[in-house]
Design a protein around this motif. Structure first.
Motif, PDB file in Angstrom:
ATOM      1  N   UNK A  77      -4.800   8.442 -15.665  1.00 28.89           N
ATOM      2  CA  UNK A  77      -5.407   8.725 -14.360  1.00 28.89           C
ATOM      3  C   UNK A  77      -5.106   7.664 -13.308  1.00 28.89           C
ATOM      4  N   UNK A  78      -4.670   6.477 -13.696  1.00 28.27           N
ATOM      5  CA  UNK A  78      -4.333   5.460 -12.698  1.00 28.27           C
ATOM      6  C   UNK A  78      -3.135   5.870 -11.848  1.00 28.27           C
ATOM      7  N   UNK A  79      -2.369   6.866 -12.313  1.00 30.16           N
ATOM      8  CA  UNK A  79      -1.261   7.375 -11.500  1.00 30.16           C
ATOM      9  C   UNK A  79      -1.769   7.882 -10.157  1.00 30.16           C
ATOM     10  N   UNK A  80      -2.991   8.414 -10.124  1.00 32.27           N
ATOM     11  CA  UNK A  80      -3.566   8.890  -8.874  1.00 32.27           C
ATOM     12  C   UNK A  80      -3.724   7.737  -7.879  1.00 32.27           C
ATOM     13  N   UNK A  81      -4.167   6.581  -8.371  1.00 29.52           N
ATOM     14  CA  UNK A  81      -4.381   5.435  -7.497  1.00 29.52           C
ATOM     15  C   UNK A  81      -3.056   4.855  -7.007  1.00 29.52           C
ATOM     16  N   UNK A  82      -2.047   4.824  -7.878  1.00 29.85           N
ATOM     17  CA  UNK A  82      -0.729   4.344  -7.462  1.00 29.85           C
ATOM     18  C   UNK A  82      -0.163   5.237  -6.365  1.00 29.85           C
ATOM     19  N   UNK A  83      -0.320   6.560  -6.520  1.00 27.10           N
ATOM     20  CA  UNK A  83       0.164   7.488  -5.500  1.00 27.10           C
ATOM     21  C   UNK A  83      -0.570   7.268  -4.177  1.00 27.10           C
ATOM     22  N   UNK A  84      -1.881   7.080  -4.253  1.00 31.20           N
ATOM     23  CA  UNK A  84      -2.666   6.883  -3.033  1.00 31.20           C
ATOM     24  C   UNK A  84      -2.271   5.598  -2.308  1.00 31.20           C
ATOM     25  N   UNK A  85      -1.983   4.534  -3.064  1.00 35.64           N
ATOM     26  CA  UNK A  85      -1.585   3.272  -2.444  1.00 35.64           C
ATOM     27  C   UNK A  85      -0.252   3.424  -1.718  1.00 35.64           C
ATOM     28  N   UNK A  86       0.704   4.104  -2.341  1.00 41.65           N
ATOM     29  CA  UNK A  86       1.978   4.346  -1.689  1.00 41.65           C
ATOM     30  C   UNK A  86       1.827   5.210  -0.444  1.00 41.65           C
ATOM     31  N   UNK A  87       0.959   6.214  -0.513  1.00 39.68           N
ATOM     32  CA  UNK A  87       0.722   7.082   0.631  1.00 39.68           C
ATOM     33  C   UNK A  87       0.170   6.295   1.819  1.00 39.68           C
ATOM     34  N   UNK A  88      -0.739   5.376   1.539  1.00 38.29           N
ATOM     35  CA  UNK A  88      -1.353   4.608   2.632  1.00 38.29           C
ATOM     36  C   UNK A  88      -0.315   3.765   3.373  1.00 38.29           C
ATOM     37  N   UNK A  89       0.660   3.226   2.654  1.00 38.12           N
ATOM     38  CA  UNK A  89       1.717   2.433   3.306  1.00 38.12           C
ATOM     39  C   UNK A  89       2.588   3.302   4.197  1.00 38.12           C
ATOM     40  N   UNK A  90       2.907   4.518   3.754  1.00 40.18           N
ATOM     41  CA  UNK A  90       3.688   5.443   4.567  1.00 40.18           C
ATOM     42  C   UNK A  90       2.938   5.802   5.854  1.00 40.18           C
ATOM     43  N   UNK A 200      -8.283   2.983   4.866  1.00 43.34           N
ATOM     44  CA  UNK A 200      -9.340   3.473   3.973  1.00 43.34           C
ATOM     45  C   UNK A 200      -8.759   3.924   2.627  1.00 43.34           C
ATOM     46  N   UNK A 201      -7.671   4.690   2.678  1.00 42.56           N
ATOM     47  CA  UNK A 201      -7.053   5.181   1.442  1.00 42.56           C
ATOM     48  C   UNK A 201      -6.505   4.017   0.619  1.00 42.56           C
ATOM     49  N   UNK A 202      -5.821   3.081   1.297  1.00 37.10           N
ATOM     50  CA  UNK A 202      -5.238   1.946   0.592  1.00 37.10           C
ATOM     51  C   UNK A 202      -6.293   1.066  -0.052  1.00 37.10           C
ATOM     52  N   UNK A 203      -7.401   0.828   0.650  1.00 39.49           N
ATOM     53  CA  UNK A 203      -8.450  -0.018   0.082  1.00 39.49           C
ATOM     54  C   UNK A 203      -9.061   0.618  -1.168  1.00 39.49           C
ATOM     55  N   UNK A 204      -9.312   1.939  -1.093  1.00 39.31           N
ATOM     56  CA  UNK A 204      -9.879   2.620  -2.256  1.00 39.31           C
ATOM     57  C   UNK A 204      -8.950   2.579  -3.458  1.00 39.31           C
ATOM     58  N   UNK A 205      -7.646   2.790  -3.222  1.00 36.10           N
ATOM     59  CA  UNK A 205      -6.679   2.757  -4.315  1.00 36.10           C
ATOM     60  C   UNK A 205      -6.561   1.354  -4.897  1.00 36.10           C
ATOM     61  N   UNK A 206      -6.544   0.350  -4.012  1.00 35.90           N
ATOM     62  CA  UNK A 206      -6.441  -1.034  -4.480  1.00 35.90           C
ATOM     63  C   UNK A 206      -7.654  -1.427  -5.321  1.00 35.90           C
ATOM     64  N   UNK A 207      -8.839  -1.036  -4.868  1.00 40.12           N
ATOM     65  CA  UNK A 207     -10.053  -1.340  -5.630  1.00 40.12           C
ATOM     66  C   UNK A 207      -9.986  -0.730  -7.027  1.00 40.12           C
ATOM     67  N   UNK A 208      -9.500   0.506  -7.103  1.00 37.35           N
ATOM     68  CA  UNK A 208      -9.417   1.165  -8.408  1.00 37.35           C
ATOM     69  C   UNK A 208      -8.400   0.473  -9.313  1.00 37.35           C
ATOM     70  N   UNK A 209      -7.248   0.095  -8.759  1.00 42.55           N
ATOM     71  CA  UNK A 209      -6.228  -0.583  -9.555  1.00 42.55           C
ATOM     72  C   UNK A 209      -6.690  -1.960 -10.015  1.00 42.55           C
ATOM     73  N   UNK A 210      -7.615  -2.559  -9.265  1.00 45.12           N
ATOM     74  CA  UNK A 210      -8.158  -3.867  -9.634  1.00 45.12           C
ATOM     75  C   UNK A 210      -9.417  -3.746 -10.484  1.00 45.12           C
ATOM     76  N   UNK A 211      -9.656  -2.539 -11.046  1.00 43.81           N
ATOM     77  CA  UNK A 211     -10.786  -2.293 -11.952  1.00 43.81           C
ATOM     78  C   UNK A 211     -12.138  -2.572 -11.302  1.00 43.81           C
ATOM     79  N   UNK A 212     -12.283  -2.183 -10.052  1.00 43.09           N
ATOM     80  CA  UNK A 212     -13.571  -2.321  -9.382  1.00 43.09           C
ATOM     81  C   UNK A 212     -14.597  -1.425 -10.072  1.00 43.09           C
TER      82      UNK A 212
END
Length: 303
Positions: A77-90, A200-212
């Motif tokens: 499921x972490x693939x969802x967070x990786x996708x969201x982080x990339x989307x936020x940069x775009x 907003x999207x990038x922060x949420x994805x980053x928090x998830x990848x950092x095991x918040x």
């Protein structure tokens, strides 16, 4: 609702999102060529990013649906967070490009006149109608499955309605009053909306990848369930982390040490079921301790 049903619904939302984004990109490319409107360019860039994001989201949904395996014991499921982080940069990059173009046009000594405003307005109205229909389906799927990618995609498309509405106003003002500069102002506003969404999207994805940890309301809910569960005399070391649409929960409960192992297991299994009933997307691991036991000096400190 079974996991297979959840997966089918999530995939249907992903496929529909990609299809809508592709149709809107083609329609807005034609509208941009016909009108030369920067506000349409802003919505085109947003739709182009929507297409990339929707493709990434669809891939993430498909990959995250894979069951746990030997290399990924906690699932994918972490693939969802990786996708969201990339989307936020775009999104952020696109917002910067649109903002720079809008500022340059505002500061230019030669105003840029728009053309074929009526055709552009038709395309924007079509875009709004299609986007509203997509959002309604995505929200239904997100409500049924709890998938974070679908929910985030839905929120992003809701945000798209703002620049689309702005582009409609800009084209109308240009056609009715010849106020072409409104187009650049609307484009700046659209860029700001996109940048805010990216943050907003990038922060949420980053928090998830950092095991918040999970949302505090969920943690309080788990504490209430464990504290009131029959046979549980206490609990400690409640730890949570979020990965995509899943929330992983670790919990130590304190039980009567004189009871049998079967009785202790039944209490722990019933508590796990109670937590999952309240939070269906939770993955719960419960450790059982006899009440009053003194921790070994080498054991980690309890929380």
């Amino acid at each position: 609702m079974t996991q297979d049903t959840d997966t089918r619904l999530n995939l249907s939302a992903g496929v529909l999102s990609v299809s809508v984004a592709l149709v809107l990109v083609l329609a807005k490319l034609w509208a941009l060529a016909a009108t030369g409107s920067l506000s349409i360019a802003a919505t085109l860039a947003d739709s182009g990013l929507d297409l990339l994001m929707s493709l990434g989201g669809l891939a993430a949904i498909a990959y995250a649906a894979k069951p746990a395996d030997e290399d990924h014991a906690f699932g994918h499921t972490s693939a969802e967070d990786l996708a969201a982080l990339g989307q936020s940069l775009f999104i952020l990059f696109s917002a910067i490009v649109i903002a720079v173009a809008a500022i340059r046009r505002l500061l230019s000594d030669t105003p840029v006149a728009l053309a074929s405003e009526s055709a552009g307005m038709v395309v924007i109205v079509f875009s709004i109608v299609v986007t509203v229909a997509l959002v309604m389906w995505q929200r239904r799927v997100a409500r049924l499955t709890g998938n974070r990618v679908v929910a985030a995609d839905s929120l992003h498309y809701v945000g798209d309605l703002i620049p689309n509405a702005g582009a409609l106003i800009a084209l109308w003002a240009s056609a009715r009053y010849g106020l072409a500069q409104i187009d650049s102002v609307v484009a700046l506003f659209a860029a700001a909306v996109m940048a805010f969404g990216a943050q907003r999207i990038g922060r949420g994805a980053w928090d998830a990848l950092m095991d918040r940890q999970a949302d505090p309301a969920m943690i309080d809910g788990i504490k209430e369930i464990a504290g009131n569960h029959p046979g549980v005399l206490g609990f400690h070391d409640l730890k949570t982390r979020v990965a995509g649409s899943r929330t992983f929960v670790n919990l130590h409960i304190e039980l009567d040490g004189a009871q049998t192992l079967d009785e202790a297991h039944a209490i722990g299994a019933a508590l796990r079921r109670a937590i999952i009933r309240a939070y269906p997307r939770a993955d719960v691991l419960i450790h059982k301790d006899p009440t009053g036991v003194q921790p070994h000096p080498d054991d980690p400190t309890r929380h």
